[in-house]
Design a protein around this motif. Structure first.
Motif, mmCIF file in Angstrom:
data_model
loop_
_atom_site.group_PDB
_atom_site.id
_atom_site.type_symbol
_atom_site.label_atom_id
_atom_site.label_comp_id
_atom_site.label_asym_id
_atom_site.label_seq_id
_atom_site.Cartn_x
_atom_site.Cartn_y
_atom_site.Cartn_z
ATOM 1 N N ASN A 172 0.826 -1.205 0.000
ATOM 2 C CA ASN A 172 0.000 0.000 0.000
ATOM 3 C C ASN A 172 0.861 1.255 0.000
ATOM 4 O OD1 ASN A 172 -2.614 1.339 0.198
ATOM 5 N ND2 ASN A 172 -2.022 1.862 2.295
ATOM 6 N N TYR A 173 1.946 1.262 0.809
ATOM 7 C CA TYR A 173 2.847 2.414 0.824
ATOM 8 C C TYR A 173 3.448 2.651 -0.560
ATOM 9 C CZ TYR A 173 2.885 2.646 5.960
ATOM 10 O OH TYR A 173 2.537 2.799 7.275
ATOM 11 N N VAL A 174 3.888 1.565 -1.190
ATOM 12 C CA VAL A 174 4.491 1.697 -2.517
ATOM 13 C C VAL A 174 3.474 2.242 -3.517
ATOM 14 C CG1 VAL A 174 5.458 0.421 -4.463
ATOM 15 C CG2 VAL A 174 6.232 -0.074 -2.136
ATOM 16 N N LYS A 175 2.271 1.725 -3.451
ATOM 17 C CA LYS A 175 1.222 2.189 -4.372
ATOM 18 C C LYS A 175 0.926 3.671 -4.180
ATOM 19 C CE LYS A 175 -3.557 1.282 -5.769
ATOM 20 N NZ LYS A 175 -4.778 0.454 -5.530
ATOM 21 N N LEU A 176 0.831 4.088 -2.918
ATOM 22 C CA LEU A 176 0.522 5.486 -2.638
ATOM 23 C C LEU A 176 1.652 6.420 -3.061
ATOM 24 C CD1 LEU A 176 -1.122 5.161 0.895
ATOM 25 C CD2 LEU A 176 -2.277 5.792 -1.230
ATOM 26 N N LEU A 177 2.887 6.033 -2.773
ATOM 27 C CA LEU A 177 4.021 6.899 -3.069
ATOM 28 C C LEU A 177 4.359 6.927 -4.557
ATOM 29 C CD1 LEU A 177 6.274 5.975 -0.022
ATOM 30 C CD2 LEU A 177 5.105 8.152 -0.418
ATOM 31 N N ASP A 206 2.128 6.218 -7.010
ATOM 32 C CA ASP A 206 0.960 6.910 -7.577
ATOM 33 C C ASP A 206 0.912 6.793 -9.106
ATOM 34 O OD1 ASP A 206 -1.371 8.366 -7.628
ATOM 35 O OD2 ASP A 206 -0.381 10.321 -7.498
ATOM 36 N N ASP A 207 1.013 5.551 -9.613
ATOM 37 C CA ASP A 207 0.937 5.289 -11.054
ATOM 38 C C ASP A 207 1.942 6.108 -11.866
ATOM 39 O OD1 ASP A 207 -1.096 3.371 -10.880
ATOM 40 O OD2 ASP A 207 -2.637 4.928 -10.798
ATOM 41 N N GLY A 208 3.110 6.348 -11.278
ATOM 42 C CA GLY A 208 4.164 7.073 -11.992
ATOM 43 C C GLY A 208 4.127 8.564 -11.804
ATOM 44 N N LYS A 209 3.104 9.077 -11.138
ATOM 45 C CA LYS A 209 2.991 10.529 -10.924
ATOM 46 C C LYS A 209 3.716 10.956 -9.648
ATOM 47 C CE LYS A 209 -1.553 10.624 -11.131
ATOM 48 N NZ LYS A 209 -1.991 9.285 -11.593
ATOM 49 N N GLY A 210 4.063 9.990 -8.798
ATOM 50 C CA GLY A 210 4.727 10.305 -7.542
ATOM 51 C C GLY A 210 6.213 9.994 -7.599
ATOM 52 N N ASN A 211 6.696 9.338 -6.597
ATOM 53 C CA ASN A 211 8.121 8.999 -6.494
ATOM 54 C C ASN A 211 8.405 7.743 -7.313
ATOM 55 O OD1 ASN A 211 10.713 8.287 -5.766
ATOM 56 N ND2 ASN A 211 10.417 8.665 -3.585
ATOM 57 N N ARG A 212 9.081 7.907 -8.432
ATOM 58 C CA ARG A 212 9.352 6.757 -9.308
ATOM 59 C C ARG A 212 10.564 5.946 -8.850
ATOM 60 N NH1 ARG A 212 9.229 9.444 -15.183
ATOM 61 N NH2 ARG A 212 10.186 11.149 -13.982
ATOM 62 N N SER A 250 6.463 -8.473 -7.799
ATOM 63 C CA SER A 250 5.631 -7.682 -8.702
ATOM 64 C C SER A 250 6.524 -6.596 -9.287
ATOM 65 C CB SER A 250 4.433 -7.081 -7.958
ATOM 66 O OG SER A 250 4.869 -6.184 -6.950
ATOM 67 N N GLU A 251 5.962 -5.712 -10.065
ATOM 68 C CA GLU A 251 6.781 -4.716 -10.759
ATOM 69 C C GLU A 251 7.579 -3.853 -9.794
ATOM 70 O OE1 GLU A 251 6.356 -1.081 -14.035
ATOM 71 O OE2 GLU A 251 4.593 -2.207 -13.373
#
Length: 204
Positions: free
Chosen positions: A44-49, A51-57, A72-73
């Protein structure tokens, strides 16, 4: 990470920052539900941070294998299909034996001479390393608290060491729940008691 970088196993220009997602008390064995909750928290933390490439890549997650997870990816499994969790690495029988050399404790129990010290580690042959493993693991096995579904298989499988050598490790040690392996190791070896455990982990 820093130790591997200092020894030249990782590129010197790499920089990683590890952030804990929180965890459980190592004195107790987490239930499968708690393990799943911890894994879900990382994802969940990874998903939030990210943010589909709009956040911290640059964000990635690391989770234990727990005998069932897969990469996973952006969330990678530590010890994927090789060891249950990080505790199965930390309490490796060879690390315990080398710690005994550092602390000058119970050397003969691990097949060392009293005059031996930490400097002999680089001279140990695969046969000697295997004899150390074979001397240590039965005692840990006897201290294990087993639960339904545990891998109790005493047959061995190859484990490749960073120095290029290969040893054989019991399957039960690699694939049993890591916190119970830790508890058994601490019960078997007094030098891993509560007062010393932080020193041991730091040395590892």
């Amino acid at each position: 990470f820093d130790k591997l970088k200092d020894k030249g196993y990782l590129a010197s220009d790499q920089l990683l920052l590890f952030v804990s997602s929180g965890g459980t008390d190592n004195a107790n064995s987490p239930t499968p539900e708690l393990e799943d909750a911890g894994c879900a928290k990382v994802k969940n933390y990874v998903k939030l941070l990210f943010d589909d490439g709009k956040g911290n890549r640059q964000i990635f997650g690391i989770i234990d294998w727990d005998y069932k997870r897969s990469d996973s990816e952006r969330v990678l499994v530590f010890g994927n299909k090789t060891r249950y969790s990080i505790e199965n690495f930390i309490y490796d029988p060879l690390f315990i034996a080398f710690y005994a050399l550092l602390e000058a404790k119970e050397k003969s129990r691990f097949g060392f001479d009293e005059k031996d010290d930490f400097h002999i580690i680089n001279t140990l042959t695969p046969d000697k390393l295997q004899s150390i493993i074979d001397a240590i693991t039965p005692g840990i096995y006897r201290k294990m608290t087993w639960k339904d579904g545990d891998v109790k298989d005493v047959s061995k499988m190859p484990v490749n060491l960073i120095n290029g050598m290969t040893v054989q490790m019991p399957k039960w040690f690699l694939f049993c729940q890591g916190h119970r392996v830790e508890k058994a190791c601490r019960a078997e070896f007094g030098m891993l008691n509560a007062d010393k455990i932080r020193v041991f982990i730091k040395r590892v």
